[in-house]
Design an enzyme around this catalytic site. Sequence first.
Site, PDB file in Angstrom:
ATOM      1  N   HIS A 200       0.858  -1.192   0.000  1.00  0.00           N
ATOM      2  CA  HIS A 200       0.000   0.000   0.000  1.00  0.00           C
ATOM      3  C   HIS A 200       0.886   1.231   0.000  1.00  0.00           C
ATOM      4  O   HIS A 200       1.922   1.265   0.649  1.00  0.00           O
ATOM      5  CB  HIS A 200      -0.896   0.002   1.243  1.00  0.00           C
ATOM      6  CG  HIS A 200      -2.088   0.906   1.118  1.00  0.00           C
ATOM      7  ND1 HIS A 200      -3.326   0.456   0.689  1.00  0.00           N
ATOM      8  CD2 HIS A 200      -2.231   2.221   1.351  1.00  0.00           C
ATOM      9  CE1 HIS A 200      -4.176   1.471   0.678  1.00  0.00           C
ATOM     10  NE2 HIS A 200      -3.531   2.553   1.072  1.00  0.00           N
TER      11      HIS A 200
ATOM     12  N   ASP B  31     -13.295   3.628   7.425  1.00  0.00           N
ATOM     13  CA  ASP B  31     -12.313   4.295   6.559  1.00  0.00           C
ATOM     14  C   ASP B  31     -12.976   4.839   5.304  1.00  0.00           C
ATOM     15  O   ASP B  31     -12.567   5.885   4.789  1.00  0.00           O
ATOM     16  CB  ASP B  31     -11.169   3.344   6.192  1.00  0.00           C
ATOM     17  CG  ASP B  31     -10.073   4.093   5.429  1.00  0.00           C
ATOM     18  OD1 ASP B  31      -9.544   5.077   5.974  1.00  0.00           O
ATOM     19  OD2 ASP B  31      -9.773   3.719   4.279  1.00  0.00           O
TER      20      ASP B  31
ATOM     21  N   ARG C 187     -11.719  13.339   4.959  1.00  0.00           N
ATOM     22  CA  ARG C 187     -10.374  13.921   5.093  1.00  0.00           C
ATOM     23  C   ARG C 187      -9.925  14.558   3.782  1.00  0.00           C
ATOM     24  O   ARG C 187      -9.272  15.589   3.764  1.00  0.00           O
ATOM     25  CB  ARG C 187      -9.367  12.821   5.495  1.00  0.00           C
ATOM     26  CG  ARG C 187      -9.503  12.392   6.948  1.00  0.00           C
ATOM     27  CD  ARG C 187      -8.699  11.137   7.225  1.00  0.00           C
ATOM     28  NE  ARG C 187      -7.304  11.276   6.909  1.00  0.00           N
ATOM     29  CZ  ARG C 187      -6.559  10.335   6.318  1.00  0.00           C
ATOM     30  NH1 ARG C 187      -7.081   9.174   5.990  1.00  0.00           N
ATOM     31  NH2 ARG C 187      -5.300  10.554   6.056  1.00  0.00           N
TER      32      ARG C 187
ATOM     33  N   SER D   8      -5.807   4.836   8.734  1.00  0.00           N
ATOM     34  CA  SER D   8      -6.511   4.596   7.484  1.00  0.00           C
ATOM     35  C   SER D   8      -5.900   3.402   6.740  1.00  0.00           C
ATOM     36  O   SER D   8      -6.600   2.478   6.312  1.00  0.00           O
ATOM     37  CB  SER D   8      -6.427   5.862   6.616  1.00  0.00           C
ATOM     38  OG  SER D   8      -6.806   5.592   5.297  1.00  0.00           O
TER      39      SER D   8
ATOM     40  N   LYS E 126      -7.340  -0.981   6.878  1.00  0.00           N
ATOM     41  CA  LYS E 126      -7.668  -1.755   5.672  1.00  0.00           C
ATOM     42  C   LYS E 126      -6.781  -2.996   5.582  1.00  0.00           C
ATOM     43  O   LYS E 126      -7.240  -4.084   5.274  1.00  0.00           O
ATOM     44  CB  LYS E 126      -7.467  -0.906   4.406  1.00  0.00           C
ATOM     45  CG  LYS E 126      -8.456   0.244   4.279  1.00  0.00           C
ATOM     46  CD  LYS E 126      -8.389   0.909   2.906  1.00  0.00           C
ATOM     47  CE  LYS E 126      -7.239   1.851   2.708  1.00  0.00           C
ATOM     48  NZ  LYS E 126      -7.351   3.166   3.333  1.00  0.00           N
TER      49      LYS E 126
HETATM   50  N1  URA Z   1      -3.778   5.879   1.631  1.00  0.00           N
HETATM   51  C1  URA Z   1      -4.756   5.530   2.492  1.00  0.00           C
HETATM   52  O1  URA Z   1      -5.364   4.471   2.358  1.00  0.00           O
HETATM   53  N2  URA Z   1      -5.043   6.360   3.485  1.00  0.00           N
HETATM   54  C2  URA Z   1      -4.396   7.518   3.685  1.00  0.00           C
HETATM   55  O2  URA Z   1      -4.704   8.211   4.630  1.00  0.00           O
HETATM   56  C3  URA Z   1      -3.372   7.886   2.790  1.00  0.00           C
HETATM   57  C4  URA Z   1      -3.083   7.035   1.749  1.00  0.00           C
END
Ligand code: URA
Length: 436
Positions: free
Chosen positions: A82, A161, A168, A183, A187
């Site tokens: 990620h 999220d 956000r 965040s 996930k």
């Molecule tokens: N990617 C995400 O999933 N969340 C964030 O806050 C920033 C990048």
Amino acid sequence: MNFLSLIEAKRDGRILEAADIKAFVCAYVAGKIPDYQTAAWLMAVHFRGLTREETSALTLAMRDSGDTLRFPKDSRPLVDKHSTGGVGDKVSLPLAPLLACLGFRVPMISGRGLGITGGTLDKLESIPGFTTGLDLERIVATVQSVGCVICGQTARMVPADKGLYALRDVTGTVPSIPLITASILSKKLAENLDALVLDVKFGAAAFMPTLERANELAVAMVELGNTCGVNTRALLTNMDRPLGRAAGNWLEVKEAVDCLDGLGPPDLRELVLTFAAHLLAQTGKAKSLAEGHAQAQAGLDSGQPRSKWDEMLAAQGADLKEFNRKLAQGHQAPVVRELKSERDGYVTSCDARSIGEVVRDLGGGRLTKETVINHDVGMDQLAAPGETVSFGSILCRVHAADQAQAEAALKRLKSAFVISEIPEKPAPLIASVVET
Ligand code: URA
């Protein structure tokens, strides 16, 4: 619950109880807290920060705001990567099918564009018929049969999220270390992974402008990931310049396909191979990073990940015939204009922030939650730092909905490129690795 007191407590810099954070997340997901109060709390967190314990409580509450993925026992490790977000960052697209071909299962829960950074889901939605909103059963079934899936949070999976991320994005509360940590890890922890590698970006177009701040974010995420039982590493990568030669949803999908076809730009290919190499080493499938790199390279060059990509697309509802027709016919926005160099020299900088802002303002990103994305707009043929250009060489091409927007973008982009008489060695793409 009295949510006002939680806003005031954080505004005044007090530490919140884990139970209060959990109650907030539950109430938010149940629709009991209005967006204006949630936004106020997010802004208070942005300025006051969260302790390690508060961040952990928020992450776990967000993970537990919905169901988590449960996979049958299988010899293939569950892995994911990620990114904290960048301009032109399409690494996930070729990486997921490559990892599936290397014997992993990849349940990749991704995000939409945040601020000026592009989102994997927005890019994939430029593919006809492709759906990013899958239910849990379909995610598990697709991962088991195809080996990879790329989808979004849903009302059943990490719903906290899904809502907070969108809020956000439009309230200036993205660049917060605890909010990004919660965040991303909510996930990733919902995926029940064996190993995770994070791409923490630093530089002009990243949420963390300096290497020091990016390192702080990387350490926070790597520590929490490992504490939660997921073998986690982070790479700190440069986001002063865009990744690859294209920025904008459809243009990036095309570049991802080029990478799968062995034609991709070198920086994109380097990151794809390096992330795969780390995951191979983290899971013991390779004895060293060098061995992992060799395996990843052989895997990518075998051509199998390109077929796996098609398989993943088909499993997620894409109309492959139409997609391949769009690729073959060179589908593009109604207006394509070139920005040309006005002198001979060396490209010493290509400002990723300006590129990201222009893509967003062309309609490729969002300014409000309601913005409808135009998938076709953006830029390609971006000149990269280190390249030689001469008078009249193309610095980039702008893809726009109409002439006026193309013209406005070209004007703004003039200052995005610095051409110098003296060559400068570009900074390394990967600055360091955090493994704590
Ligand atoms: N990617 C995400 O999933 N969340 C964030 O806050 C920033 C990048």
